[in-house]
Design an enzyme around this catalytic site. Structure first.
Site, PDB file in Angstrom:
ATOM      1  N   TYR A  78      10.344  31.673  42.507  1.00  0.00           N
ATOM      2  CA  TYR A  78       9.782  30.474  41.876  1.00  0.00           C
ATOM      3  C   TYR A  78       8.385  30.803  41.373  1.00  0.00           C
ATOM      4  CZ  TYR A  78       7.970  25.762  41.221  1.00  0.00           C
ATOM      5  OH  TYR A  78       7.418  24.633  40.681  1.00  0.00           O
ATOM      6  N   GLU A 131       6.769  26.005  34.387  1.00  0.00           N
ATOM      7  CA  GLU A 131       7.536  26.456  35.551  1.00  0.00           C
ATOM      8  C   GLU A 131       8.695  27.366  35.155  1.00  0.00           C
ATOM      9  OE1 GLU A 131       8.929  23.509  38.813  1.00  0.00           O
ATOM     10  OE2 GLU A 131      10.741  23.995  37.700  1.00  0.00           O
TER      11      GLU A 131
END
Ligand code: GDP
Ligand code: MN
Length: 415
Positions: free
Chosen positions: A120, A208
Protein backbone atom coordinates in the site's frame (compact mmCIF):
# COMPACT_ATOMS: atom_id res chain seq x y z
CA UNK A 1 -12.95 15.90 -7.21
CA UNK A 2 -12.47 12.19 -7.88
CA UNK A 3 -11.33 10.49 -11.06
CA UNK A 4 -11.51 6.95 -12.40
CA UNK A 5 -8.75 4.41 -12.04
CA UNK A 6 -7.96 4.43 -15.77
CA UNK A 7 -7.41 8.19 -15.59
CA UNK A 8 -5.31 7.75 -12.46
CA UNK A 9 -3.19 5.19 -14.30
CA UNK A 10 -2.58 7.73 -17.08
CA UNK A 11 -1.38 10.22 -14.48
CA UNK A 12 0.95 7.67 -12.89
CA UNK A 13 2.34 6.84 -16.33
CA UNK A 14 2.85 10.53 -17.11
CA UNK A 15 4.96 10.79 -13.97
CA UNK A 16 7.03 7.75 -14.91
CA UNK A 17 5.52 5.19 -12.54
CA UNK A 18 5.23 1.84 -14.35
CA UNK A 19 1.64 0.71 -14.95
CA UNK A 20 0.44 -2.21 -17.14
CA UNK A 21 -1.08 -1.19 -20.50
CA UNK A 22 -4.84 -1.21 -20.93
CA UNK A 23 -7.87 0.38 -22.55
CA UNK A 24 -11.44 1.18 -21.55
CA UNK A 25 -14.58 -0.31 -23.05
CA UNK A 26 -18.26 0.45 -22.54
CA UNK A 27 -19.94 -2.51 -24.20
CA UNK A 28 -19.78 -6.31 -23.93
CA UNK A 29 -18.96 -6.57 -27.65
CA UNK A 30 -15.67 -4.71 -27.18
CA UNK A 31 -14.42 -7.13 -24.51
CA UNK A 32 -12.89 -9.80 -26.75
CA UNK A 33 -10.96 -7.26 -28.85
CA UNK A 34 -9.68 -5.45 -25.77
CA UNK A 35 -8.62 -8.77 -24.24
CA UNK A 36 -6.61 -9.63 -27.37
CA UNK A 37 -4.96 -6.20 -27.41
CA UNK A 38 -4.06 -6.39 -23.70
CA UNK A 39 -2.54 -9.86 -23.99
CA UNK A 40 -0.99 -9.65 -27.47
CA UNK A 41 2.61 -9.78 -26.23
CA UNK A 42 2.08 -12.42 -23.53
CA UNK A 43 2.99 -16.08 -23.89
CA UNK A 44 0.21 -17.20 -21.52
CA UNK A 45 -2.61 -14.67 -21.85
CA UNK A 46 -3.85 -12.98 -18.66
CA UNK A 47 -5.94 -9.81 -18.48
CA UNK A 48 -7.83 -8.06 -15.74
CA UNK A 49 -11.30 -6.55 -16.20
CA UNK A 50 -12.12 -3.75 -13.75
CA UNK A 51 -15.27 -1.71 -13.21
CA UNK A 52 -14.61 2.03 -13.48
CA UNK A 53 -16.67 3.68 -10.76
CA UNK A 54 -15.81 6.28 -8.13
CA UNK A 55 -15.74 3.75 -5.31
CA UNK A 56 -13.32 1.16 -4.01
CA UNK A 57 -13.85 -2.35 -2.70
CA UNK A 58 -14.34 -3.59 -6.25
CA UNK A 59 -12.19 -6.70 -5.81
CA UNK A 60 -14.31 -8.12 -2.99
CA UNK A 61 -17.53 -7.19 -4.80
CA UNK A 62 -16.53 -9.26 -7.85
CA UNK A 63 -15.89 -6.23 -10.06
CA UNK A 64 -12.20 -6.95 -10.61
CA UNK A 65 -11.75 -10.21 -12.51
CA UNK A 66 -8.72 -12.00 -13.87
CA UNK A 67 -9.46 -13.65 -17.20
CA UNK A 68 -7.49 -16.01 -19.43
CA UNK A 69 -9.59 -16.18 -22.58
CA UNK A 70 -11.66 -13.82 -24.73
CA UNK A 71 -14.79 -15.73 -23.68
CA UNK A 72 -14.00 -15.19 -19.99
CA UNK A 73 -13.37 -11.52 -20.70
CA UNK A 74 -16.77 -11.26 -22.33
CA UNK A 75 -18.50 -13.02 -19.44
CA UNK A 76 -16.81 -10.72 -16.91
CA UNK A 77 -17.80 -7.65 -18.97
CA UNK A 78 -21.39 -8.88 -19.18
CA UNK A 79 -21.57 -9.37 -15.42
CA UNK A 80 -20.12 -5.95 -14.63
CA UNK A 81 -22.13 -3.98 -17.17
CA UNK A 82 -25.46 -5.57 -16.24
CA UNK A 83 -25.16 -5.62 -12.42
CA UNK A 84 -24.85 -2.75 -9.98
CA UNK A 85 -21.69 -2.76 -7.91
CA UNK A 86 -22.23 -2.83 -4.17
CA UNK A 87 -19.40 -2.41 -1.69
CA UNK A 88 -18.97 -0.75 1.72
CA UNK A 89 -17.97 2.36 -0.25
CA UNK A 90 -21.13 2.61 -2.40
CA UNK A 91 -24.70 3.65 -1.52
CA UNK A 92 -26.83 0.63 -0.46
CA UNK A 93 -28.45 0.37 -3.90
CA UNK A 94 -25.00 0.16 -5.49
CA UNK A 95 -23.58 1.96 -8.52
CA UNK A 96 -24.29 1.43 -12.18
CA UNK A 97 -21.16 0.50 -14.12
CA UNK A 98 -20.87 1.93 -17.62
CA UNK A 99 -17.15 1.69 -18.26
CA UNK A 100 -14.58 -1.07 -17.79
CA UNK A 101 -10.83 -1.10 -17.86
CA UNK A 102 -9.30 -4.05 -19.68
CA UNK A 103 -5.61 -4.21 -18.77
CA UNK A 104 -2.76 -6.63 -19.08
CA UNK A 105 -2.89 -8.98 -16.12
CA UNK A 106 0.05 -9.10 -13.78
CA UNK A 107 1.70 -12.20 -12.34
CA UNK A 108 2.14 -11.00 -8.77
CA UNK A 109 5.16 -12.62 -7.10
CA UNK A 110 4.59 -14.93 -4.13
CA UNK A 111 5.85 -13.68 -0.82
CA UNK A 112 8.18 -15.88 1.17
CA UNK A 113 6.09 -17.07 4.10
CA UNK A 114 2.78 -16.87 2.21
CA UNK A 115 0.62 -14.35 0.40
CA UNK A 116 1.42 -12.11 -2.55
CA UNK A 117 3.80 -9.18 -2.88
CA UNK A 118 1.15 -6.43 -2.59
CA UNK A 119 1.96 -3.10 -0.93
CA UNK A 120 0.00 0.00 0.00
CA UNK A 121 1.30 3.44 -0.91
CA UNK A 122 -0.38 6.81 -0.48
CA UNK A 123 0.34 10.48 -0.07
CA UNK A 124 -2.12 12.64 1.80
CA UNK A 125 -2.11 15.50 4.29
CA UNK A 126 -1.56 14.77 7.96
CA UNK A 127 -3.67 17.28 9.86
CA UNK A 128 -1.91 16.69 13.15
CA UNK A 129 1.53 17.72 11.89
CA UNK A 130 0.13 19.97 9.12
CA UNK A 131 2.47 18.29 6.65
CA UNK A 132 2.02 15.97 3.73
CA UNK A 133 2.66 12.39 4.65
CA UNK A 134 3.67 9.19 2.89
CA UNK A 135 1.68 6.23 4.17
CA UNK A 136 2.94 2.78 3.29
CA UNK A 137 2.32 -0.80 4.26
CA UNK A 138 3.71 -4.19 3.42
CA UNK A 139 0.18 -5.53 3.70
CA UNK A 140 -1.45 -3.79 0.77
CA UNK A 141 -4.40 -5.09 -1.23
CA UNK A 142 -8.02 -5.51 -0.40
CA UNK A 143 -7.60 -5.86 3.39
CA UNK A 144 -5.85 -2.53 4.04
CA UNK A 145 -8.79 -0.91 5.90
CA UNK A 146 -8.99 -3.84 8.35
CA UNK A 147 -5.24 -3.83 8.84
CA UNK A 148 -5.09 -0.09 9.49
CA UNK A 149 -7.82 -0.55 12.06
CA UNK A 150 -6.60 -3.67 13.84
CA UNK A 151 -2.83 -3.45 13.50
CA UNK A 152 -1.83 0.18 13.08
CA UNK A 153 1.81 -0.82 13.65
CA UNK A 154 1.72 -2.39 10.16
CA UNK A 155 1.38 1.11 8.68
CA UNK A 156 4.49 3.22 8.10
CA UNK A 157 4.23 7.02 8.05
CA UNK A 158 6.90 9.34 6.75
CA UNK A 159 6.39 13.11 6.93
CA UNK A 160 7.29 15.15 3.82
CA UNK A 161 9.29 18.34 4.08
CA UNK A 162 7.00 21.28 3.19
CA UNK A 163 9.45 22.72 0.66
CA UNK A 164 11.56 19.86 -0.60
CA UNK A 165 8.96 17.09 -0.41
CA UNK A 166 9.85 13.44 -0.02
CA UNK A 167 13.64 13.01 -0.05
CA UNK A 168 15.17 10.07 -1.90
CA UNK A 169 16.79 8.76 1.31
CA UNK A 170 13.42 8.79 3.10
CA UNK A 171 11.82 6.85 0.25
CA UNK A 172 14.65 4.27 0.16
CA UNK A 173 14.42 3.88 3.90
CA UNK A 174 10.65 3.21 3.69
CA UNK A 175 11.19 0.80 0.78
CA UNK A 176 13.69 -1.19 2.84
CA UNK A 177 11.35 -1.24 5.83
CA UNK A 178 8.60 -2.56 3.56
CA UNK A 179 10.86 -5.50 2.72
CA UNK A 180 11.98 -4.56 -0.79
CA UNK A 181 15.47 -5.83 -1.58
CA UNK A 182 18.17 -5.30 -4.21
CA UNK A 183 17.27 -3.16 -7.20
CA UNK A 184 13.59 -3.26 -6.23
CA UNK A 185 14.41 -0.83 -3.37
CA UNK A 186 15.19 1.87 -5.90
CA UNK A 187 12.16 1.04 -8.04
CA UNK A 188 9.80 1.29 -5.06
CA UNK A 189 11.50 4.44 -3.76
CA UNK A 190 11.29 5.99 -7.22
CA UNK A 191 7.52 5.33 -7.30
CA UNK A 192 7.14 7.01 -3.89
CA UNK A 193 9.08 10.13 -4.89
CA UNK A 194 7.17 10.43 -8.18
CA UNK A 195 3.82 9.93 -6.46
CA UNK A 196 4.64 12.67 -3.94
CA UNK A 197 5.65 15.03 -6.75
CA UNK A 198 2.37 14.30 -8.55
CA UNK A 199 0.43 14.85 -5.31
CA UNK A 200 1.86 18.34 -4.84
CA UNK A 201 1.91 19.47 -8.47
CA UNK A 202 -1.70 18.47 -9.16
CA UNK A 203 -3.19 19.68 -5.85
CA UNK A 204 -4.33 16.25 -4.74
CA UNK A 205 -5.94 15.57 -1.40
CA UNK A 206 -5.07 11.90 -1.77
CA UNK A 207 -2.90 9.98 -4.22
CA UNK A 208 -3.07 6.25 -3.56
CA UNK A 209 -1.63 3.13 -5.17
CA UNK A 210 -3.17 -0.02 -3.68
CA UNK A 211 -1.67 -2.34 -4.51
CA UNK A 212 1.83 -1.59 -5.66
CA UNK A 213 3.13 -5.04 -6.52
CA UNK A 214 6.24 -6.98 -7.29
CA UNK A 215 5.50 -8.58 -10.64
CA UNK A 216 7.23 -11.58 -12.17
CA UNK A 217 7.96 -10.57 -15.74
CA UNK A 218 9.77 -12.28 -18.56
CA UNK A 219 12.95 -10.39 -19.40
CA UNK A 220 14.34 -9.74 -22.86
CA UNK A 221 16.33 -12.97 -22.87
CA UNK A 222 13.41 -15.04 -21.66
CA UNK A 223 14.54 -15.18 -18.06
CA UNK A 224 12.22 -14.36 -15.19
CA UNK A 225 12.67 -10.93 -13.61
CA UNK A 226 11.02 -8.97 -10.84
CA UNK A 227 9.58 -5.49 -11.37
CA UNK A 228 7.67 -2.99 -9.23
CA UNK A 229 4.32 -2.07 -10.83
CA UNK A 230 1.27 -0.01 -9.84
CA UNK A 231 -1.96 -1.92 -10.56
CA UNK A 232 -4.56 0.37 -9.00
CA UNK A 233 -4.78 4.15 -8.70
CA UNK A 234 -7.05 6.35 -6.64
CA UNK A 235 -6.92 10.14 -6.65
CA UNK A 236 -8.88 12.91 -5.08
CA UNK A 237 -8.22 16.56 -5.92
CA UNK A 238 -8.78 19.77 -4.03
CA UNK A 239 -11.77 21.42 -5.79
CA UNK A 240 -10.29 24.82 -5.05
CA UNK A 241 -7.22 23.92 -7.10
CA UNK A 242 -8.73 22.33 -10.21
CA UNK A 243 -9.07 25.68 -11.99
CA UNK A 244 -5.33 25.68 -12.51
CA UNK A 245 -5.19 22.12 -13.83
CA UNK A 246 -7.21 21.99 -17.05
CA UNK A 247 -5.98 18.42 -17.64
CA UNK A 248 -7.47 17.30 -14.33
CA UNK A 249 -10.67 19.30 -14.78
CA UNK A 250 -11.15 17.54 -18.13
CA UNK A 251 -11.22 14.20 -16.31
CA UNK A 252 -14.34 15.18 -14.38
CA UNK A 253 -17.14 12.64 -14.87
CA UNK A 254 -20.53 14.22 -14.07
CA UNK A 255 -22.32 10.86 -14.33
CA UNK A 256 -20.65 9.77 -11.09
CA UNK A 257 -22.07 12.73 -9.14
CA UNK A 258 -25.43 13.37 -7.44
CA UNK A 259 -27.49 15.17 -10.18
CA UNK A 260 -28.96 17.72 -7.75
CA UNK A 261 -25.49 18.59 -6.43
CA UNK A 262 -24.28 19.00 -10.02
CA UNK A 263 -27.14 21.37 -10.85
CA UNK A 264 -26.43 23.40 -7.69
CA UNK A 265 -22.77 23.71 -8.59
CA UNK A 266 -23.74 25.13 -12.00
CA UNK A 267 -25.62 27.95 -10.27
CA UNK A 268 -22.91 28.60 -7.69
CA UNK A 269 -24.94 27.08 -4.85
CA UNK A 270 -23.51 24.68 -2.29
CA UNK A 271 -25.94 21.81 -1.94
CA UNK A 272 -25.46 18.59 -0.03
CA UNK A 273 -28.28 16.05 -0.04
CA UNK A 274 -29.16 14.55 3.37
CA UNK A 275 -31.93 12.15 4.30
CA UNK A 276 -34.44 14.12 6.39
CA UNK A 277 -37.70 15.86 5.45
CA UNK A 278 -37.02 19.60 5.94
CA UNK A 279 -35.43 21.44 3.03
CA UNK A 280 -33.18 24.24 4.30
CA UNK A 281 -32.35 27.30 2.23
CA UNK A 282 -29.81 29.48 3.92
CA UNK A 283 -27.17 32.10 3.12
CA UNK A 284 -23.85 31.21 4.66
CA UNK A 285 -22.41 27.87 5.76
CA UNK A 286 -22.38 28.69 9.48
CA UNK A 287 -26.02 29.73 9.33
CA UNK A 288 -26.80 26.51 7.46
CA UNK A 289 -25.29 24.43 10.25
CA UNK A 290 -27.07 26.39 12.97
CA UNK A 291 -30.34 25.96 11.05
CA UNK A 292 -29.85 22.22 10.78
CA UNK A 293 -29.16 22.00 14.52
CA UNK A 294 -32.30 23.92 15.41
CA UNK A 295 -34.42 21.79 13.05
CA UNK A 296 -33.04 18.69 14.76
CA UNK A 297 -33.74 20.19 18.16
CA UNK A 298 -37.41 20.58 17.26
CA UNK A 299 -37.85 16.99 16.21
CA UNK A 300 -37.28 16.82 12.46
CA UNK A 301 -34.21 16.20 10.35
CA UNK A 302 -32.88 18.31 7.47
CA UNK A 303 -33.25 17.02 3.91
CA UNK A 304 -30.26 18.97 2.73
CA UNK A 305 -27.68 21.62 3.34
CA UNK A 306 -28.13 24.44 0.82
CA UNK A 307 -26.14 27.63 0.95
CA UNK A 308 -27.17 30.26 -1.63
CA UNK A 309 -24.19 32.41 -0.69
CA UNK A 310 -24.11 36.07 0.17
CA UNK A 311 -26.42 37.38 -2.56
CA UNK A 312 -29.62 35.35 -2.16
CA UNK A 313 -30.89 36.82 -5.43
CA UNK A 314 -34.31 35.88 -6.83
CA UNK A 315 -32.60 33.73 -9.46
CA UNK A 316 -30.54 31.87 -6.86
CA UNK A 317 -33.62 31.31 -4.68
CA UNK A 318 -35.64 30.04 -7.68
CA UNK A 319 -32.93 27.51 -8.53
CA UNK A 320 -32.54 26.56 -4.88
CA UNK A 321 -36.28 25.84 -4.58
CA UNK A 322 -36.29 23.63 -7.62
CA UNK A 323 -33.22 21.73 -6.42
CA UNK A 324 -34.67 21.21 -2.94
CA UNK A 325 -38.05 20.11 -4.29
CA UNK A 326 -36.45 17.64 -6.70
CA UNK A 327 -35.94 15.58 -3.52
CA UNK A 328 -39.25 13.76 -3.03
CA UNK A 329 -38.59 13.33 0.69
CA UNK A 330 -38.96 17.09 1.27
CA UNK A 331 -42.17 17.86 3.18
CA UNK A 332 -41.49 21.49 4.03
CA UNK A 333 -38.94 24.25 3.46
CA UNK A 334 -37.28 26.51 5.96
CA UNK A 335 -35.71 29.65 4.57
CA UNK A 336 -33.33 31.32 6.97
CA UNK A 337 -31.63 34.40 5.56
CA UNK A 338 -29.58 37.15 7.06
CA UNK A 339 -29.87 40.31 5.01
CA UNK A 340 -26.60 42.19 5.29
CA UNK A 341 -25.46 43.77 2.06
CA UNK A 342 -28.66 42.60 0.37
CA UNK A 343 -31.72 44.13 2.09
CA UNK A 344 -34.43 41.91 3.62
CA UNK A 345 -37.25 43.54 1.61
CA UNK A 346 -35.46 42.69 -1.64
CA UNK A 347 -34.83 39.16 -0.45
CA UNK A 348 -38.47 38.76 0.65
CA UNK A 349 -39.70 39.94 -2.75
CA UNK A 350 -37.31 37.46 -4.40
CA UNK A 351 -38.65 34.60 -2.29
CA UNK A 352 -42.26 35.59 -3.02
CA UNK A 353 -41.60 35.80 -6.77
CA UNK A 354 -39.74 32.50 -6.78
CA UNK A 355 -42.50 30.76 -4.80
CA UNK A 356 -45.34 32.29 -6.85
CA UNK A 357 -43.75 31.37 -10.17
CA UNK A 358 -42.62 27.94 -9.03
CA UNK A 359 -43.69 25.30 -11.54
CA UNK A 360 -45.04 22.13 -9.96
CA UNK A 361 -44.67 18.71 -11.52
CA UNK A 362 -48.41 18.73 -12.48
CA UNK A 363 -47.92 21.91 -14.53
CA UNK A 364 -49.55 24.28 -12.04
CA UNK A 365 -47.65 27.23 -10.59
CA UNK A 366 -47.24 28.40 -6.99
CA UNK A 367 -45.77 26.75 -3.97
CA UNK A 368 -47.70 23.88 -2.38
CA UNK A 369 -45.41 22.65 0.40
CA UNK A 370 -45.21 24.49 3.74
CA UNK A 371 -42.73 27.35 3.46
CA UNK A 372 -41.47 29.12 6.57
CA UNK A 373 -39.30 32.18 6.15
CA UNK A 374 -37.15 33.76 8.82
CA UNK A 375 -35.39 36.95 7.84
CA UNK A 376 -33.09 39.07 9.93
CA UNK A 377 -31.01 42.14 9.13
CA UNK A 378 -31.36 45.37 7.19
CA UNK A 379 -35.01 46.44 6.49
CA UNK A 380 -36.33 43.36 8.24
CA UNK A 381 -39.71 44.92 9.08
CA UNK A 382 -40.41 45.81 5.46
CA UNK A 383 -39.37 42.30 4.49
CA UNK A 384 -41.70 40.64 7.02
CA UNK A 385 -44.59 42.85 5.93
CA UNK A 386 -44.12 41.74 2.31
CA UNK A 387 -44.21 38.11 3.43
CA UNK A 388 -47.34 38.59 5.53
CA UNK A 389 -49.09 40.44 2.69
CA UNK A 390 -48.28 37.62 0.27
CA UNK A 391 -50.37 35.18 2.30
CA UNK A 392 -53.32 35.43 -0.11
CA UNK A 393 -51.19 34.34 -3.06
CA UNK A 394 -49.15 31.83 -1.11
CA UNK A 395 -51.32 30.05 1.46
CA UNK A 396 -48.51 27.76 2.66
CA UNK A 397 -46.17 30.67 3.43
CA UNK A 398 -45.49 31.68 7.03
CA UNK A 399 -43.18 34.43 8.29
CA UNK A 400 -41.24 33.63 11.47
CA UNK A 401 -39.91 36.04 14.06
CA UNK A 402 -36.74 34.17 14.94
CA UNK A 403 -34.97 30.90 14.27
CA UNK A 404 -36.66 28.93 17.06
CA UNK A 405 -40.07 30.17 15.92
CA UNK A 406 -39.19 29.21 12.35
CA UNK A 407 -38.08 25.70 13.30
CA UNK A 408 -41.19 25.13 15.42
CA UNK A 409 -43.45 26.37 12.61
CA UNK A 410 -41.91 24.24 9.89
CA UNK A 411 -41.80 21.11 12.08
CA UNK A 412 -45.45 21.60 13.03
CA UNK A 413 -46.48 22.29 9.42
CA UNK A 414 -45.06 19.02 8.11
CA UNK A 415 -46.60 17.08 11.02
P1 GDP B 1 -10.12 -2.56 -5.50
O1 GDP B 1 -10.61 -3.78 -4.79
O2 GDP B 1 -11.26 -1.70 -5.96
O3 GDP B 1 -9.12 -1.80 -4.71
O4 GDP B 1 -9.38 -3.07 -6.85
P2 GDP B 1 -7.86 -3.46 -7.15
O5 GDP B 1 -7.51 -2.98 -8.50
O6 GDP B 1 -6.96 -3.03 -6.06
O7 GDP B 1 -7.90 -5.04 -7.22
C1 GDP B 1 -8.19 -5.85 -6.09
C2 GDP B 1 -7.26 -7.03 -6.01
O8 GDP B 1 -7.33 -7.79 -7.18
C3 GDP B 1 -5.78 -6.66 -5.86
O9 GDP B 1 -5.43 -6.40 -4.54
C4 GDP B 1 -5.11 -7.91 -6.41
O10 GDP B 1 -4.99 -8.88 -5.39
C5 GDP B 1 -6.09 -8.40 -7.45
N1 GDP B 1 -5.61 -8.00 -8.79
C6 GDP B 1 -5.92 -6.88 -9.47
N2 GDP B 1 -5.27 -6.84 -10.65
C7 GDP B 1 -4.53 -7.97 -10.72
C8 GDP B 1 -3.64 -8.52 -11.69
O11 GDP B 1 -3.36 -7.97 -12.75
N3 GDP B 1 -3.05 -9.72 -11.37
C9 GDP B 1 -3.30 -10.40 -10.20
N4 GDP B 1 -2.69 -11.53 -9.99
N5 GDP B 1 -4.16 -9.90 -9.28
C10 GDP B 1 -4.75 -8.71 -9.53
MN1 MN C 1 -7.17 -1.29 -4.82
Amino acid sequence: MKIHEYQGRDLLRAYGIPVPAGQTISSIEEAAGAFKAATASQSSPLAVIKAQVHAGGRGKAGFVKLVKTAAEAEAAARFMLTNRMKSPQTPPEGLEVSKLLVAAGVDIADRAGGGKEEFYLAITTDRRTRRNVLIASREGGVEIETIAHERPEAIIKEILHPLTGLAAYQARNVAARLGFTGKLINQAADAMVKLSKLFVEKDCTIAEINPLVIASVTGANGSSEKQVLAIDAKFNFDDNGTFRHKDIEAMFDPTEENPAEMKARKFGLSYIALDGSIGCLVNGAGLAMATMDVVNLHGKTPANFLDVGGGASEEAVTEAFSIILSDKAVKGILVNIFGGIMRCDIIAQGIINAATNYKNADGSTGFKVPLVVRLEGTNVDAGRKLLTDAKAKLPTLQAATDLTDAAKKVCAAVG
